[in-house]
Design an enzyme around this catalytic site. Structure first.
Site, PDB file in Angstrom:
ATOM      1  N   LYS A   4      -2.110   7.554   4.835  1.00 23.75           N
ATOM      2  CA  LYS A   4      -0.661   7.571   5.665  1.00 23.75           C
ATOM      3  C   LYS A   4      -0.898   8.087   7.121  1.00 23.75           C
ATOM      4  O   LYS A   4      -0.087   7.787   7.986  1.00 23.75           O
ATOM      5  CB  LYS A   4       0.035   8.599   4.841  1.00 23.75           C
TER       6      LYS A   4
HETATM    7  C1  PLP Z   1       0.487   7.003  -0.395  1.00 20.24           C
HETATM    8  C2  PLP Z   1      -0.750   6.767  -1.168  1.00 20.24           C
HETATM    9  C3  PLP Z   1      -1.086   5.722  -2.147  1.00 20.24           C
HETATM   10  C4  PLP Z   1      -0.157   4.728  -2.307  1.00 20.24           C
HETATM   11  O1  PLP Z   1       0.412   4.008  -1.180  1.00 20.24           O
HETATM   12  P1  PLP Z   1       1.783   3.248  -1.386  1.00 20.24           P
HETATM   13  O2  PLP Z   1       2.006   2.640  -0.008  1.00 20.24           O
HETATM   14  O3  PLP Z   1       2.880   4.157  -1.831  1.00 20.24           O
HETATM   15  O4  PLP Z   1       1.877   2.026  -2.419  1.00 20.24           O
HETATM   16  C5  PLP Z   1      -2.408   5.184  -2.370  1.00 20.24           C
HETATM   17  N1  PLP Z   1      -3.653   6.118  -2.040  1.00 20.24           N
HETATM   18  C6  PLP Z   1      -3.227   7.253  -1.547  1.00 20.24           C
HETATM   19  C7  PLP Z   1      -4.536   8.160  -1.236  1.00 20.24           C
HETATM   20  C8  PLP Z   1      -1.899   7.592  -0.861  1.00 20.24           C
HETATM   21  O5  PLP Z   1      -1.782   8.750  -0.103  1.00 20.24           O
END
Ligand code: PLP
Length: 462
Positions: free
Chosen positions: A110
């Site tokens: 993120k």
């Molecule tokens: C948020 C997240 C995901 C999922 O991503 P999306 O965009 O919601 O599909 C997968 N792995 C980690 C470590 C995350 O923080």
């Protein structure tokens, strides 16, 4: 470039409006009215990540930002990552690759988007002479990434609600030890759903919304998807020197990460398949099997960031594959909220399964994958293991398969230790995380308490 709502309402908007607005007023999600095409891949190959990023994202922002300012902002954003390639690609052999998306400040993918979003907020707010109060809920990774992302701007005050006692110690401390008075972690006496409900209630309170100028950073923000398109391009450049098609395996929760792959493909990137990798919460994999979306109760797993019962970004794909018909998309979303289910036509289902494949990964296979790759010198967290497992199952001869690694193993040390017997270590810069002083507020699960707290801090800041 203008942005339209997936539900067809309202006038098309500019980039800054979409950045600051988050959700469209009709409840839809924003998408660009047309997909710009990438420059020829050979012009991008061999250039630093930040330069590729600026080239890829430029058409989306050009009406609102000057090019030199944007180049500088993107360079600053990715300079804070701890690898010179920003999102480095590892060759695992036999046409299998792993792109590490967790080299940013909070050790999860993120950061790739939220580090940029914080800096874009600063530019947009300065231009408009406004301040913003961000309110979000987190089950773990989003909160710290949003706070770190907004650390660079004085114009944003951030409140993140997290369920007291239900995020890991590392995740909590990444929010509570920042020592910056504008960033407020708030422990809520409740679960993640309570936190999300409080955020929605605050946004629904029009007067309050205007009073504090409320903004959102959740994964439906278009700017987050935009920033994520870049590592599909940079990974492709790294694994396909002749520009031939590549497949990607993507650990999926809210469908934001994998939708960015769809966007990259729509911009001309040669992508064969996008493999949707899920844990036991497999609504998307079942949709790919049947053409019907059915909301389901969320089960707790070792990959909590993928414990999602309704994948909000899927609405963007429905809009795209349904002929960009906002009225139709709105109708399906109403059906979904009324009945908890909807079905797409066989033609739309086929157009989706043409491009997407799905793999559901059980907890035993997550642990076995972490252990097997640990034996080969590759450390995985549970989310990344799900992506890699799916990539291994779906690879085809002659088509490179890139699995996206979304979190550093030390972010989920218990699951990794249980699988391998070895506790993963935090990187040097976070080594003292467990000794830093914590600061956070605590509230009950009521809207008035959250609003009081936010008003009190706003008054302190004046
Ligand atoms: C948020 C997240 C995901 C999922 O991503 P999306 O965009 O919601 O599909 C997968 N792995 C980690 C470590 C995350 O923080």
């Amino acid at each position: 470039m203008r942005y339209v709502s997936t539900r067809g309402g309202g006038e098309p908007q500019g980039f800054f409006d979409v950045l600051l607005g988050g959700l469209a007023p009709d409840g839809g999600l924003y998408l660009p009215d047309t997909w710009p095409q990438l420059p020829p891949l050979d012009e991008l190959r061999g250039r630093p990540y930040a330069e590729v990023a600026a080239e890829v994202m430029w058409p989306f922002v050009r009406e609102d930002v000057e090019r030199p300012e944007f180049d500088r902002l993107v360079a600053d954003t990715y300079a804070v990552f701890d690898h010179p390639d920003v999102c480095p690609v590892r060759d695992l052999g036999d046409g299998l690759y792993l792109t590490e998306l967790y080299r940013g400040p909070t050790l999860a993918f993120k950061d790739v988007a939220l580090q940029l979003v914080g800096r874009l907020f600063e530019v947009a707010l300065r231009r408009r002479g406004r301040r913003l109060t961000v309110l979000g809920a987190t089950s773990g990774d989003t909160g710290s990434a949003a706070m770190e992302g907004c650390r660079t701007t004085e114009l944003v005050e951030v409140f993140i609600l997290f369920p007291d006692g239900r995020v890991s110690e590392v995740q909590r401390r990444q929010m509570t030890t920042l020592g910056e008075p504008r960033l407020h972690p708030v422990a809520v006496d409740g679960d993640f759903d309570d936190c999300q409900r409080l955020v929605k209630a605050a946004f629904a309170d029009e007067a309050f919304r205007a009073e504090v100028n409320l903004g959102a950073v959740n994964s439906i923000n278009w700017a987050r998807v935009m920033a994520q398109i870049v590592y599909y391009v940079s990974s492709h450049l790294a694994v396909s020197p002749d520009g031939s098609p590549v497949s990607f395996a993507v650990p999926t929760g809210n469908f934001g990460n994998v939708f960015a792959g769809w966007a990259a493909r729509s911009m001309g990137l040669p992508i064969d398949k996008l493999v949707v990798a899920s844990n036991r919460n497999d609504v998307l994999v079942r949709f790919l099997d049947t053409g019907a979306m059915e909301s389901a109760e969320v089960l707790a797993t070792t990959s909590p960031s993928m414990d999602v019962g309704v994948s909000s970004n899927f609405e963007r794909l429905l809009f795209e594959t349904g002929g960009r018909n906002g009225a139709l998309c709105a109708e399906m979303m109403v059906t979904f909220s009324d009945r908890g289910t909807y079905r797409v036509s066989p033609a739309v289902h086929r157009s989706i399964t043409d491009r997407f494949d799905g793999v559901r990964v059980d907890e035993d296979d997550v642990a076995a994958t972490i252990a097997a790759w640990h034996g080969r010198g590759v450390e995985l967290d549970p989310h990344s293991a799900i992506g890699l497992y799916a990539g291994e199952r779906r690879r085809k001869p002659g088509v490179p398969m890139v699995a996206l690694a979304t979190a550093h193993p030390a972010k989920f040390p218990d699951a990794v230790e249980a699988a391998t017997g070895v506790r993963p270590q935090l990187p040097e810069r976070l080594a003292d995380l467990l000794d830093r002083p914590e600061r956070f507020d605590s509230v009950g699960a009521g809207l008035a308490q959250v609003q009081d707290l936010m008003r009190r801090h706003a008054a302190d800041g004046r």
